[in-house]
Design a protein around this motif. Structure first.
Motif, short mmCIF file in Angstrom:
data_model
loop_
_atom_site.label_atom_id
_atom_site.label_comp_id
_atom_site.label_asym_id
_atom_site.label_seq_id
_atom_site.Cartn_x
_atom_site.Cartn_y
_atom_site.Cartn_z
N GLY A 189 20.28 10.05 20.17
CA GLY A 189 19.20 11.01 20.20
C GLY A 189 18.55 11.28 18.86
O GLY A 189 17.51 11.95 18.79
N SER A 190 19.14 10.79 17.78
CA SER A 190 18.54 10.97 16.46
C SER A 190 17.29 10.10 16.31
O SER A 190 17.13 9.10 17.02
CB SER A 190 19.55 10.62 15.36
N ILE A 191 16.45 10.49 15.40
CA ILE A 191 15.15 9.80 15.23
C ILE A 191 15.01 9.35 13.78
O ILE A 191 15.32 10.11 12.84
CB ILE A 191 13.98 10.73 15.61
N SER A 192 14.55 8.12 13.57
CA SER A 192 14.27 7.59 12.23
C SER A 192 12.79 7.28 12.13
O SER A 192 12.23 6.59 13.00
CB SER A 192 15.09 6.33 11.96
N VAL A 193 12.17 7.77 11.08
CA VAL A 193 10.75 7.51 10.84
C VAL A 193 10.62 6.82 9.48
O VAL A 193 11.20 7.27 8.50
CB VAL A 193 9.93 8.81 10.86
N SER A 194 9.87 5.73 9.43
CA SER A 194 9.68 4.98 8.19
C SER A 194 8.21 4.65 8.01
O SER A 194 7.52 4.31 8.99
CB SER A 194 10.49 3.68 8.20
N ILE A 195 7.72 4.74 6.78
CA ILE A 195 6.38 4.26 6.51
C ILE A 195 6.42 2.74 6.42
O ILE A 195 7.30 2.16 5.78
CB ILE A 195 5.81 4.87 5.21
N VAL A 196 5.52 2.08 7.12
CA VAL A 196 5.50 0.61 7.17
C VAL A 196 4.55 0.05 6.12
O VAL A 196 4.93 -0.77 5.28
CB VAL A 196 5.11 0.12 8.58
N ALA A 197 3.30 0.47 6.16
CA ALA A 197 2.30 -0.03 5.23
C ALA A 197 1.08 0.86 5.28
O ALA A 197 0.88 1.63 6.24
CB ALA A 197 1.92 -1.47 5.55
N ALA A 198 0.25 0.74 4.25
CA ALA A 198 -0.99 1.52 4.19
C ALA A 198 -2.06 0.72 3.47
O ALA A 198 -1.75 -0.24 2.75
CB ALA A 198 -0.75 2.86 3.50
N LYS A 199 -3.29 1.12 3.67
CA LYS A 199 -4.41 0.48 2.97
C LYS A 199 -5.46 1.53 2.67
O LYS A 199 -5.67 2.47 3.44
CB LYS A 199 -5.03 -0.63 3.82
N THR A 200 -6.15 1.32 1.54
CA THR A 200 -7.27 2.19 1.19
C THR A 200 -8.45 1.35 0.74
O THR A 200 -8.26 0.23 0.23
CB THR A 200 -6.89 3.15 0.04
N ARG A 201 -9.61 1.88 0.93
CA ARG A 201 -10.83 1.25 0.40
C ARG A 201 -11.78 2.34 -0.05
O ARG A 201 -11.84 3.41 0.55
CB ARG A 201 -11.50 0.37 1.46
N VAL A 202 -12.51 2.02 -1.09
CA VAL A 202 -13.53 2.95 -1.56
C VAL A 202 -14.74 2.87 -0.64
O VAL A 202 -15.13 1.78 -0.20
CB VAL A 202 -13.94 2.60 -3.01
N ALA A 203 -15.30 4.01 -0.31
CA ALA A 203 -16.44 4.04 0.60
C ALA A 203 -17.63 3.35 -0.04
O ALA A 203 -17.80 3.34 -1.26
CB ALA A 203 -16.80 5.48 0.94
N GLY A 259 0.79 -1.22 0.00
CA GLY A 259 0.00 0.00 0.00
C GLY A 259 0.82 1.27 0.00
O GLY A 259 0.32 2.34 0.37
N LEU A 260 2.08 1.20 -0.43
CA LEU A 260 2.95 2.37 -0.40
C LEU A 260 2.56 3.40 -1.45
O LEU A 260 2.99 4.55 -1.38
CB LEU A 260 4.41 1.94 -0.59
N MET A 261 1.77 3.00 -2.43
CA MET A 261 1.27 3.92 -3.45
C MET A 261 -0.20 4.25 -3.22
O MET A 261 -0.91 4.64 -4.15
CB MET A 261 1.44 3.30 -4.84
N ALA A 262 -0.65 4.12 -2.00
CA ALA A 262 -2.07 4.27 -1.70
C ALA A 262 -2.67 5.59 -2.19
O ALA A 262 -3.77 5.60 -2.75
CB ALA A 262 -2.30 4.12 -0.19
N PRO A 263 -2.01 6.75 -2.03
CA PRO A 263 -2.63 8.00 -2.50
C PRO A 263 -2.89 8.01 -4.00
O PRO A 263 -3.79 8.71 -4.46
CB PRO A 263 -1.58 9.06 -2.11
N VAL A 264 -2.10 7.26 -4.76
CA VAL A 264 -2.30 7.20 -6.21
C VAL A 264 -3.36 6.16 -6.57
O VAL A 264 -4.27 6.42 -7.35
CB VAL A 264 -0.97 6.86 -6.92
N VAL A 265 -3.24 4.99 -5.96
CA VAL A 265 -4.12 3.89 -6.31
C VAL A 265 -5.58 4.21 -5.96
O VAL A 265 -6.51 3.84 -6.68
CB VAL A 265 -3.67 2.59 -5.61
N VAL A 266 -5.80 4.91 -4.85
CA VAL A 266 -7.17 5.17 -4.42
C VAL A 266 -7.92 6.03 -5.44
O VAL A 266 -9.15 5.90 -5.59
CB VAL A 266 -7.18 5.83 -3.02
N GLN A 267 -7.20 6.89 -6.18
CA GLN A 267 -7.87 7.69 -7.21
C GLN A 267 -8.48 6.79 -8.29
O GLN A 267 -9.60 7.03 -8.76
CB GLN A 267 -6.85 8.65 -7.85
#
Length: 412
Positions: A381-395, A294-302
């Motif tokens: 003290g440094s911080i690492s942020v990573s996207i793990v996964a996402a999901k989308t569904r049409v309402a 789901g890493l391309m969720a903003p594109v796929v949901v369109q």
């Protein structure tokens, strides 16, 4: 132009295939399309019965590059032969039918298909992002390395001959055969049995067999590497091997494009040029976007939203889209080309003692979505942020936002 398909030896259908292929040729000639012979022959062969395909293969074995003229001549000869003497043959995977009742059973009709036991693709790909050091590989000719019980081999009989002048010979296939309905289950089940039989001798390998394999592909790794020792350089330098370490070009692993050298994930959506603006084309384009995490969720949901709108309009598959929908679709479609420039670090930085998981969800009347990020605070003290996964569904068409709440609960 679509070609009819037959599992029976039928001269009338063969003539329709020949006429349809000729019409395709005329259409390609009109646009000066060259190099079409092999493609049209392949397309037409897929529509023919097994016996006709076998006869064509035997007839073309003595020719390096059979032409369309050769193929059409073969179809004419075959039709004339069948019109004099009609017959029927059952293909390996499907049974010939008469009306709604099968006349004879094929092998796949009698095999017991067990429930799927292969690993969850989402989990395998997600775990692949958790290791610091990773590798991918596959089992070469996996099915051919699994013996079938001798008492069952007679069900895998084939006929063959090297030359049409020879007598047809009968053979038994002794290994798992691709195309049989039980083959995927047998392949995965064998790996599970190997892991069970040897888990005490090779506990790490058994764990990988059970968790990191997707049929014959493995994606796995480790966060720490010990003292690697080998008595041969063939591990990385074997000219007969497809082994590739830290190469600059991407490799495709379970549908994902991984750059070992950069250790990044990329996407490559191969869309056709000059598309027709129809519901069929939209579905074809959406199905080409493979994104298990789901890493391309903003594109796929369109595209999902657009496809739902097409269903609500009750358009036929080949009806042209309305102007506004066609403009939106072509704009989003053009944007997909920029995805090839998108790169995402494969590694999700993680530390069992200092990792936080942050989940977010949102909803609108059109769609709802959820995403999970990891946040790790390092010793310095440094911080690492990573996207793990996402999901989308049409309402849902009722626009009931309660669905979004249920979706978010399920995702987390």
């Amino acid at each position: 132009m679509s070609l009819p398909t037959t599992t029976k030896i039928d001269a009338a259908v063969l003539r329709k295939v020949s006429d349809g292929a000729n019409e395709i040729v005329r259409g390609l000639d009109a646009v000066n399309q060259t190099g079409r012979d092999c493609w049209i022959i392949y397309l037409a062969l897929e529509k023919l019965d097994a016996d006709t395909r076998r006869r064509w293969i035997e007839r073309s074995m003595d020719k390096d590059s059979p032409t369309l003229d050769d193929f059409f001549k073969f179809l004419d000869d075959r039709c004339e032969e069948l019109e004099l003497s009609k017959g029927e043959l059952v293909t390996v995977g499907k049974a010939a039918t008469q009306g709604d009742k099968p006349k004879r059973k094929a092998l796949n009709d009698t095999l017991f298909i067990r429930p799927s036991i292969q690993r969850d693709l989402f989990v395998v790909c997600l775990r692949f992002r958790m290791y610091k050091f990773v590798f991918s590989a596959d089992i070469v000719k996996m099915f051919r390395q699994i013996w079938v019980s001798s008492k069952h081999r007679d069900f895998q009989r084939i006929i063959w001959r090297e030359d049409p002048s020879e007598q047809i010979k009968h053979f038994q296939l002794c290994t798992v055969t691709y195309g049989t309905s039980c083959a995927p289950f047998l392949a995965v089940r064998v790996l599970e049995q190997l892991a069970s039989d040897h888990r005490h001798e090779f506990p790490n390998a058994a764990k990988i067999l059970l968790e990191d394999f997707y049929v014959d592909d493995v994606l796995t790794g480790a966060n720490k590497l010990g003292k690697w020792v080998s008595n041969t350089n063939s591990i990385t330098e074997d000219p007969d091997s497809s082994t590739q370490l830290t190469q600059s070009s991407p490799v495709k692993v379970l549908g994902l494009y991984w750059h070992p050298g950069k250790d990044t994930l990329t996407y490559n959506v191969g869309l056709s040029a000059n598309p027709s603006c129809t519901k069929r084309q939209v579905l074809s384009d959406v199905s080409r976007i493979f994104d298990p995490l789901g890493l391309m969720a903003p594109v796929v949901v369109q595209f999902k939203i657009l496809f739902q709108r097409l269903w609500l309009l009750n358009l036929d598959w080949d009806d042209p889209l309305l102007n506004k929908l066609a403009d939106d679709w072509l704009k989003w479609r053009a944007d997909l080309d920029t995805l090839q420039q998108f790169q995402l670090p494969r590694l999700v930085v993680n530390d069992a003692d200092n990792i936080e998981l942050h989940g977010f969800s949102d909803a609108s009347i059109k769609a709802y979505a959820a995403v999970v990020y990891s946040r790790v605070i390092h010793d310095d003290g440094s911080i690492s942020v990573s996207i793990v996964a996402a999901k989308t569904r049409v309402a849902h068409s009722s626009n009931n936002l309660c669905h979004a709440w249920n979706f978010a609960e399920h995702f987390y």
